[in-house]
Design a protein around this motif. Sequence first.
Motif, PDB file in Angstrom:
ATOM      1  N   LEU A   1      15.863   0.389   7.071  1.00  0.00           N
ATOM      2  CA  LEU A   1      16.534  -0.727   7.369  1.00  0.00           C
ATOM      3  C   LEU A   1      15.784  -2.087   8.031  1.00  0.00           C
ATOM      4  N   PRO A   2      15.601  -3.183   7.760  1.00  0.00           N
ATOM      5  CA  PRO A   2      14.982  -4.297   8.477  1.00  0.00           C
ATOM      6  C   PRO A   2      15.420  -4.351   9.714  1.00  0.00           C
ATOM      7  N   ASP A   3      16.746  -4.286  10.136  1.00  0.00           N
ATOM      8  CA  ASP A   3      17.197  -4.250  11.370  1.00  0.00           C
ATOM      9  C   ASP A   3      17.374  -2.587  11.930  1.00  0.00           C
ATOM     10  N   ARG A   4      16.497  -2.443  12.728  1.00  0.00           N
ATOM     11  CA  ARG A   4      16.273  -0.969  12.939  1.00  0.00           C
ATOM     12  C   ARG A   4      15.648  -0.887  14.473  1.00  0.00           C
ATOM     13  N   ALA A   5      16.006   0.195  15.178  1.00  0.00           N
ATOM     14  CA  ALA A   5      15.452   0.483  16.644  1.00  0.00           C
ATOM     15  C   ALA A   5      14.058   1.012  16.539  1.00  0.00           C
ATOM     16  N   GLY A   6      13.901   1.919  15.691  1.00  0.00           N
ATOM     17  CA  GLY A   6      12.810   2.751  15.488  1.00  0.00           C
ATOM     18  C   GLY A   6      11.366   2.008  15.005  1.00  0.00           C
ATOM     19  N   LEU A   7      10.300   2.362  15.206  1.00  0.00           N
ATOM     20  CA  LEU A   7       9.076   1.756  14.535  1.00  0.00           C
ATOM     21  C   LEU A   7       8.751   2.591  13.073  1.00  0.00           C
ATOM     22  N   VAL A   8       8.168   2.047  12.274  1.00  0.00           N
ATOM     23  CA  VAL A   8       7.587   2.560  11.031  1.00  0.00           C
ATOM     24  C   VAL A   8       6.108   2.406  11.016  1.00  0.00           C
ATOM     25  N   ILE A   9       5.353   3.514  11.151  1.00  0.00           N
ATOM     26  CA  ILE A   9       4.051   3.682  10.961  1.00  0.00           C
ATOM     27  C   ILE A   9       3.323   4.239   9.628  1.00  0.00           C
ATOM     28  N   ALA A  10       2.759   3.298   9.135  1.00  0.00           N
ATOM     29  CA  ALA A  10       2.253   3.561   7.673  1.00  0.00           C
ATOM     30  C   ALA A  10       0.992   3.697   7.656  1.00  0.00           C
ATOM     31  N   ASP A  11       0.301   5.125   7.189  1.00  0.00           N
ATOM     32  CA  ASP A  11      -1.007   5.051   6.658  1.00  0.00           C
ATOM     33  C   ASP A  11      -1.077   4.385   5.273  1.00  0.00           C
ATOM     34  N   ALA A  12      -1.802   3.206   5.333  1.00  0.00           N
ATOM     35  CA  ALA A  12      -2.169   2.477   4.124  1.00  0.00           C
ATOM     36  C   ALA A  12      -3.602   2.530   3.873  1.00  0.00           C
ATOM     37  N   VAL A  13      -4.369   3.452   3.910  1.00  0.00           N
ATOM     38  CA  VAL A  13      -5.763   3.630   3.745  1.00  0.00           C
ATOM     39  C   VAL A  13      -6.047   3.254   2.264  1.00  0.00           C
ATOM     40  N   SER A  14      -5.180   3.766   1.263  1.00  0.00           N
ATOM     41  CA  SER A  14      -5.470   3.436  -0.045  1.00  0.00           C
ATOM     42  C   SER A  14      -4.394   2.565  -0.448  1.00  0.00           C
ATOM     43  N   ALA A  15      -3.301   2.080   0.176  1.00  0.00           N
ATOM     44  CA  ALA A  15      -2.316   1.363  -0.255  1.00  0.00           C
ATOM     45  C   ALA A  15      -2.604  -0.213  -0.028  1.00  0.00           C
ATOM     46  N   ALA A  16      -3.483  -0.381   1.016  1.00  0.00           N
ATOM     47  CA  ALA A  16      -3.924  -1.740   1.215  1.00  0.00           C
ATOM     48  C   ALA A  16      -4.512  -2.537  -0.007  1.00  0.00           C
ATOM     49  N   PHE A  17      -4.383  -3.437  -0.551  1.00  0.00           N
ATOM     50  CA  PHE A  17      -4.966  -4.184  -1.711  1.00  0.00           C
ATOM     51  C   PHE A  17      -4.858  -3.356  -2.879  1.00  0.00           C
ATOM     52  N   THR A  18      -3.852  -2.202  -2.929  1.00  0.00           N
ATOM     53  CA  THR A  18      -3.662  -1.748  -4.279  1.00  0.00           C
ATOM     54  C   THR A  18      -2.107  -1.599  -4.632  1.00  0.00           C
ATOM     55  N   ARG A  19      -1.176  -2.113  -3.621  1.00  0.00           N
ATOM     56  CA  ARG A  19       0.175  -2.045  -3.926  1.00  0.00           C
ATOM     57  C   ARG A  19       0.961  -3.134  -3.060  1.00  0.00           C
ATOM     58  N   HIS A  20       1.894  -3.624  -3.521  1.00  0.00           N
ATOM     59  CA  HIS A  20       2.884  -4.557  -2.512  1.00  0.00           C
ATOM     60  C   HIS A  20       3.288  -3.849  -1.571  1.00  0.00           C
ATOM     61  N   ILE A  21       3.229  -4.415  -0.252  1.00  0.00           N
ATOM     62  CA  ILE A  21       3.576  -3.982   1.156  1.00  0.00           C
ATOM     63  C   ILE A  21       4.656  -4.855   1.670  1.00  0.00           C
ATOM     64  N   ASP A  22       5.920  -4.157   1.773  1.00  0.00           N
ATOM     65  CA  ASP A  22       6.900  -4.907   2.406  1.00  0.00           C
ATOM     66  C   ASP A  22       7.054  -4.891   3.873  1.00  0.00           C
ATOM     67  N   PHE A  23       6.265  -5.957   4.517  1.00  0.00           N
ATOM     68  CA  PHE A  23       6.122  -6.313   5.841  1.00  0.00           C
ATOM     69  C   PHE A  23       7.314  -6.305   6.657  1.00  0.00           C
ATOM     70  N   ASP A  24       8.549  -6.421   6.087  1.00  0.00           N
ATOM     71  CA  ASP A  24      10.005  -6.338   6.762  1.00  0.00           C
ATOM     72  C   ASP A  24      10.477  -4.887   7.263  1.00  0.00           C
ATOM     73  N   ARG A  25       9.486  -3.920   6.281  1.00  0.00           N
ATOM     74  CA  ARG A  25      10.029  -2.712   6.513  1.00  0.00           C
ATOM     75  C   ARG A  25       8.912  -1.798   7.138  1.00  0.00           C
ATOM     76  N   ILE A  26       7.899  -2.436   7.517  1.00  0.00           N
ATOM     77  CA  ILE A  26       6.578  -1.560   8.268  1.00  0.00           C
ATOM     78  C   ILE A  26       6.400  -2.140   9.406  1.00  0.00           C
ATOM     79  N   ASP A  27       6.105  -1.498  10.571  1.00  0.00           N
ATOM     80  CA  ASP A  27       5.744  -2.054  11.850  1.00  0.00           C
ATOM     81  C   ASP A  27       4.401  -2.120  12.098  1.00  0.00           C
TER      82      ASP A  27
END
Length: 335
Positions: free
Chosen positions: A103-129
């Motif tokens: 959910l975009p409106d959430r209390a918790g944080l979302v920690i994403a390991d994007a080592v091989s996702a950065a520059f290879t797939r679209h990342i929704d920054f509204d759902r990642i912290d």
Amino acid sequence: MASLLELPDSWLCGIVPGSGTGACSMALQNLLGPFPVETFLSDSFSQYWANEIDTLALARQSRHICAYGDFPSTSGIDPNHDIVLVLNGTSSGVCPPDLDWILPDRAGLVIADAVSAAFTRHIDFDRIDVLCWSWQKALGGEGGHGMIALSPRAQARLKASGRKPVARLMRLHNPDGSVNKAFFVGRTISTPSMFAVEDIHSALDWAEACGGLPALLNRVANNYAVMADWVNSTPWIDWTCTNPAARSTCSITLRLVREQLAAGAKEDDGKIVAGMIRLLEAEDAAFDIWSYGDAPPGFRIWAGPTVEADDLSILCEWLAWAYSETCEASIPPTQ
């Protein structure tokens, strides 16, 4: 790098030691604790993070697991909990199918390991912290240097009181609770090699000359199309990731199909794969395409934006040759 990744202006982006592993470990140790954490185990590295959370007693953790080659169920996740996940599993070839369940409106944080996702797939920054990646993977830079990006919500968590002690090399905050700006203005705690800096500058210049992030993602899509066409037309090979919706487009993981092995072959999959790879190495046709250590026997092929689609097409021809040679050699001679 923040510009190429199209990171929002409100985020902080910094250089950290220890490559993507260091970045992820820093995020866990600096930010987890106030809320329970939901960890999604979709590959070897998500297992590492789950183990670190338990070993260091960083937070009360719930592990979400599934069969190898798929992504765990995302139903019923509490928006008041933190989330830890891998956006692209290089060992399993698995990605979360989407992030709509966060959910975009959430209390918790979302920690994403994007080592091989950065520059290879679209990342929704509204759902990642918190986004963690490295110089090494998608842009082909030198290993050892990591990147971490923090949303405004993550920055606010970092400033909160009551955190556990963190070693100086990993500490994203100052003793007074303020954000340690050294990481985010180029004053690195462990000095990167100047050769490595020039190397990543060259990679970034190349990426911009290609057309930026949209062009990089298009290159990945073209690479995946080459591999998918070959797998679909080859009866003895299949995807390790059995769920097409969760399949990585750049971390290509493949397995042999037992039913298609040559009649009379006695070797198991591992021996056949090993024989094929040794042939390819001897011909200087392919290197380092073994499946990950704890993955089923097969092939792990990187198809990120620095790889040419034509080269992958040629690799498929080499794989077909190696399979033919290996299976033919395994058939006992007729009496």
